[in-house]
Motif scaffolding. Structure first.
Motif, PDB file in Angstrom:
ATOM      1  N   ILE A 202     -24.062  -9.008  -6.453  1.00 58.63           N
ATOM      2  CA  ILE A 202     -24.215  -7.510  -6.527  1.00 58.63           C
ATOM      3  C   ILE A 202     -25.486  -7.287  -7.321  1.00 58.63           C
ATOM      4  CG2 ILE A 202     -23.285  -5.304  -7.316  1.00 58.63           C
ATOM      5  CD1 ILE A 202     -20.543  -6.515  -7.301  1.00 58.63           C
TER       6      ILE A 202
ATOM      7  N   LEU B  73     -23.843  -6.217   0.808  1.00 60.96           N
ATOM      8  CA  LEU B  73     -24.356  -7.162  -0.239  1.00 60.96           C
ATOM      9  C   LEU B  73     -23.846  -8.489  -0.034  1.00 60.96           C
ATOM     10  CD1 LEU B  73     -24.079  -4.523  -3.300  1.00 60.96           C
ATOM     11  CD2 LEU B  73     -25.997  -4.982  -1.586  1.00 60.96           C
TER      12      LEU B  73
ATOM     13  N   PHE C 161     -18.653   2.026  -9.035  1.00 57.57           N
ATOM     14  CA  PHE C 161     -18.171   0.809  -8.678  1.00 57.57           C
ATOM     15  C   PHE C 161     -16.773   1.182  -7.981  1.00 57.57           C
ATOM     16  CE2 PHE C 161     -21.143  -2.422  -9.686  1.00 57.57           C
ATOM     17  CZ  PHE C 161     -21.754  -1.783 -10.812  1.00 57.57           C
TER      18      PHE C 161
ATOM     19  N   ILE D 299     -18.647  -6.659   0.297  1.00 55.68           N
ATOM     20  CA  ILE D 299     -19.153  -5.665  -0.684  1.00 55.68           C
ATOM     21  C   ILE D 299     -20.153  -5.081   0.052  1.00 55.68           C
ATOM     22  CG2 ILE D 299     -20.221  -5.399  -2.795  1.00 55.68           C
ATOM     23  CD1 ILE D 299     -18.850  -8.185  -3.487  1.00 55.68           C
ATOM     24  N   TYR D 300     -20.272  -3.654   0.031  1.00 59.72           N
ATOM     25  CA  TYR D 300     -21.026  -2.702   0.651  1.00 59.72           C
ATOM     26  C   TYR D 300     -21.616  -1.824  -0.635  1.00 59.72           C
ATOM     27  CZ  TYR D 300     -20.791  -3.237   5.666  1.00 59.72           C
ATOM     28  OH  TYR D 300     -20.943  -3.848   6.716  1.00 59.72           O
ATOM     29  N   ALA D 301     -22.877  -1.318  -0.497  1.00 57.41           N
ATOM     30  CA  ALA D 301     -23.508  -0.520  -1.320  1.00 57.41           C
ATOM     31  C   ALA D 301     -24.040   0.449  -0.260  1.00 57.41           C
ATOM     32  CB  ALA D 301     -24.586  -0.907  -1.959  1.00 57.41           C
TER      33      ALA D 301
ATOM     34  N   VAL E 197     -24.520   4.925 -10.572  1.00 57.29           N
ATOM     35  CA  VAL E 197     -23.823   4.038  -9.858  1.00 57.29           C
ATOM     36  C   VAL E 197     -22.442   3.945 -10.195  1.00 57.29           C
ATOM     37  CG1 VAL E 197     -23.747   1.339  -9.195  1.00 57.29           C
ATOM     38  CG2 VAL E 197     -25.947   2.377 -10.044  1.00 57.29           C
TER      39      VAL E 197
ATOM     40  N   ILE F 155     -20.827   1.262  -4.666  1.00 58.84           N
ATOM     41  CA  ILE F 155     -20.640  -0.179  -4.739  1.00 58.84           C
ATOM     42  C   ILE F 155     -19.234  -0.432  -4.333  1.00 58.84           C
ATOM     43  CG2 ILE F 155     -20.968  -2.527  -5.393  1.00 58.84           C
ATOM     44  CD1 ILE F 155     -23.568  -1.606  -6.688  1.00 58.84           C
ATOM     45  N   ASP F 156     -18.714  -0.723  -3.361  1.00 53.05           N
ATOM     46  CA  ASP F 156     -17.373  -0.945  -2.733  1.00 53.05           C
ATOM     47  C   ASP F 156     -16.933  -2.155  -2.813  1.00 53.05           C
ATOM     48  OD1 ASP F 156     -15.321   0.879  -0.251  1.00 53.05           O
ATOM     49  OD2 ASP F 156     -14.787  -0.987  -1.606  1.00 53.05           O
TER      50      ASP F 156
ATOM     51  N   MET G 179     -31.415   1.309  -7.202  1.00 56.86           N
ATOM     52  CA  MET G 179     -29.694   1.698  -7.623  1.00 56.86           C
ATOM     53  C   MET G 179     -30.043   2.425  -9.151  1.00 56.86           C
ATOM     54  SD  MET G 179     -27.417  -1.376  -6.443  1.00 56.86           S
ATOM     55  CE  MET G 179     -27.497  -2.007  -4.760  1.00 56.86           C
TER      56      MET G 179
ATOM     57  N   ILE H 227     -28.181  -5.454  -8.852  1.00 58.76           N
ATOM     58  CA  ILE H 227     -28.612  -3.940  -8.987  1.00 58.76           C
ATOM     59  C   ILE H 227     -30.052  -3.781  -9.017  1.00 58.76           C
ATOM     60  CG2 ILE H 227     -28.314  -2.026 -10.680  1.00 58.76           C
ATOM     61  CD1 ILE H 227     -25.410  -3.056  -9.779  1.00 58.76           C
TER      62      ILE H 227
ATOM     63  N   THR I 104     -24.955   5.969  -5.908  1.00 58.43           N
ATOM     64  CA  THR I 104     -24.630   4.693  -5.310  1.00 58.43           C
ATOM     65  C   THR I 104     -23.484   4.301  -5.281  1.00 58.43           C
ATOM     66  OG1 THR I 104     -27.205   3.962  -5.589  1.00 58.43           O
ATOM     67  CG2 THR I 104     -25.708   2.439  -4.968  1.00 58.43           C
TER      68      THR I 104
END
Lengths: 506, 154
Positions: free
Chosen positions: A367, A300, A380, A282-284, A378, A275-276, A373, A369, A273
């Motif tokens: 965010i 997110l 980041f 913020i995208y997952a 994960v 997470i940007d 996820m 979790i 996963t």
């Protein structure tokens, strides 16, 4: 001391991998190791942006530079690899302003040189003179950063900024605008292959067509004038965008964190996963490591923009404290630099940053979790990681997650450009695939030639048939003489060896 | 040593009398180069010229040879002269290739053309020179795992 983000990014100062695999693209860049692969006949071969690429099917290959671009909302992150295998990057803040007065800066102590630009594209229209990046922040015009990629690229200012970003990255990897042709400086045309990272939504079924149409419009010849305010000199660049490779942004981080330089997996993690934490969002994303398929892209919440906007946000605090209004783009930049400009002076706003701590904490709470996820590894990434690094660690450790085993935070030094590094890797592999196809086609033509020759030699009668075959043989030979595949000798040998091994297996 | 009248007569009465400008060129070169006799230059001209003459036509259908030369052997002899010629042209402002083609690409072209007639490439027997950049190759199986066909290049 805060490192301004808009500077040539060189990861050599951070010695810690922080869970990142040393053999991964990210590991190499972080440790500032030259990017190299074993060569066919021993020794090592440098991976570099500039490759010999078959641009046309009947002409010799030409040099083309692979310049990746992460098309973010806060900034354009670009990069490239020098001919010594060093990854270089630039971050150009998404700010544009028309430059009404263009003149050399007479003040010797005026600071770093500034570039003022003009761009003429395939439409043959010369643009207005403009600034972009952090120097344009104070007078920045509003750009459509929250629109789709297709809409953004329709704006000629965005297009021109993209082109200047490519030029900045060419310069960063040591490419020069002019070459010496027998003592006379001549503008050299540089072919550019552009792997471009886009939000995953712009590549989904409903938008893919408009996105690819807009991107295809970027292709073509550009003449760019770069005026240096320090020297008073204008450099003319000529680039031709000959290929564009669109990819979802998370592919970049996926490759950076999990691929070795030779394209194999640097990790055994099956599902990841990503997470940007970006400036706008913020995208997952969930990524299947073996196939690279990106699924389950979920927004997110707002990115670091949430820290600057609204009551109690940085823009508000600056206005209250200093009586000046700053834009969202300036405020986002200030989150990293901890400075603002007032009356021509730089002011340290570290104390304001402390007041923003609750906003940083709140951003992290968006965010969530999930259990799903937690069943994955994960990762980041994004510019926001540099701001929230310690808080993310605390969040994950409080959930009994172990760094390197359950999660990874892309190290601060490369987090803002993690997508960009992986996009280069993706573009490099795609280019290798295209070259392979070209050489394969060349070898097939050679086989045709041999078959035709054998047929001709075996033919006694009738002469009419023989002349037809001779004609075909001449045509094939003519194509062979022009075929770009002939220039890749090592790859020819490799492909022949692979065929031999395949037929032995049968 | 400049050719005397007796030599001039000998040269002009030879089998190459049709190529008077060629003979005049050789005489002029001999005059310029003092240490080289025109007869020596003639032999060199025959030697080098025969190589280019060899590639003007098709090889023998039975043997695949160009005269007495196999293609590979002919290539070995021809290559340095072609490269010298290209280099001279380049240095005198008469580039005959596009700016994007590197000398390595030209060498590869020469290698490829001379191998065309003889079938699959022979295994390399020469050591790589320092000037040649070793080429990296990504494994085909690895490339196939990356699903690059899903990322078409526009």
């Amino acid at each position: 001391m805060h490192t301004p983000l808009e500077a040539q990014h060189d990861a050599q100062n951070d010695p810690s991998l922080e869970g990142l695999e040393a053999s991964s693209w990210g590991g190499y860049v972080l440790l500032n190791h030259p990017l190299m692969l074993p060569a066919r006949h021993g020794g090592n071969s440098v991976i570099e942006s500039c490759v010999l690429y078959p641009l046309k099917p009947d002409q010799p290959p030409e040099q083309a530079c692979i310049i990746p671009l992460d098309f973010g909302k806060r900034a354009l992150k670009g990069g490239g690899v020098t001919n010594f295998g060093q990854f270089k990057s630039t971050i150009i803040v998404d700010a544009y302003s028309a430059a009404k007065h263009v003149q050399q800066d007479e003040d010797e102590e005026a600071g770093a040189p500034e570039s003022i630009w003009r761009v003429m594209g395939p439409d043959k229209k010369m643009s207005e003179t403009f600034r972009c990046g952090s120097r344009a922040l104070r007078m920045a015009e509003a750009l459509p950063v929250n629109e789709s990629v297709a809409k953004r690229l329709k704006d000629v200012r965005v297009r021109n900024m993209t082109i200047t970003a490519i030029v900045e990255n060419l310069a960063a990897i040591g490419v020069r605008a002019m070459i010496d042709d027998d003592g006379i400086p001549v503008v050299k045309k540089h072919n550019v292959i552009l792997p471009i990272g886009l939000p995953a939504n712009d590549l989904n079924k409903s938008r893919i067509e408009e996105t690819t149409t807009a991107l295809a419009g970027l292709k073509g010849l550009y003449t760019i004038e770069q005026f240096d305010t320090k020297t008073g000199k204008t450099t003319t660049w000529m680039i031709e965008i000959v290929g564009i490779i669109p990819a979802p942004q998370p592919r970049g981080t996926h490759y950076t964190a999990t691929k070795t330089l030779s394209g194999t997996s640097a990790t055994r993690k099956k599902i990841i996963t990503i997470i940007d934490i970006g400036g706008g969002d913020i995208y997952a994303y969930e990524v299947d490591s073996s196939s690279g398929t990106i699924s389950d892209a979920r927004r997110l919440g707002d990115g670091t923009i949430a820290i600057v906007r609204g009551e109690g946000g940085l823009i508000n605090l600056v206005e209250e404290r200093y009586g000046i209004a700053i834009s969202e783009a300036q405020a986002q930049e200030a989150l990293y630099t901890h400075t603002i400009l007032k009356s021509g002076d730089e002011y340290d706003i570290a104390d304001l940053m402390e007041q923003l701590q609750p906003r940083f904490d709140h951003l992290l709470t968006t965010i969530t979790i999930t259990q799903r996820m937690l069943s994955t590894f994960v990762v980041f990434t994004g510019g926001g990681v540099a701001l929230l690094h310690d808080q993310i660690h605390e969040k994950m450790r409080s959930g009994k997650q172990e760094e390197g085993k359950d999660y990874l935070i892309i190290p601060r030094a490369i987090a803002p450009i993690a997508n960009c590094i992986g996009l280069f890797a993706h573009g490099y592999y795609k280019v290798q695939q295209e070259i392979r196809h070209t050489v394969s086609a060349y070898l097939q033509l050679r086989e045709q030639q041999q078959l035709l020759r054998k047929t001709l030699e075996g033919l006694a009668e009738p002469p009419v048939r023989a002349s037809e075959i001779q004609e075909e043989l001449s045509r094939v030979q003519e194509r062979l003489v022009r075929h770009p595949g002939q220039y890749y000798k090592a790859l020819q040998q490799q492909l022949l060896l692979e065929r031999q091994q395949q037929s032995q297996r049968r | 040593m400049s050719p005397n009248s007796e030599d001039q007569g000998r040269l002009r009465k030879g089998s190459f009398s049709f190529y008077e400008s060629t003979m005049q060129q050789i005489e002029a070169l001999a005059e310029q180069r003092k240490r080289e006799r025109d007869t020596d230059l003639q032999k060199q001209a025959l030697d080098i010229g025969s190589l280019f003459l060899s590639i003007k036509g098709a090889p023998d259908r039975q043997t695949g040879r160009y005269g007495n030369w196999q293609a590979e052997d002919l290539a070995e002899e021809l290559r340095p002269w072609v490269l010298l010629g290209l280099d001279w042209l380049e240095r005198h402002g008469h580039r005959i290739t596009s700016s994007g083609v590197s000398p390595a690409a030209i060498e590869a072209l020469l290698g490829a053309r001379t191998h065309m007639a003889s079938g699959p490439e022979p295994s390399p027997t020469k050591k790589r020179t320092e000037e040649e950049r070793p080429e990296a190759i990504i494994d085909a199986n690895v490339l196939s795992t990356l699903n690059l066909d899903d990322s078409p290049m526009l």
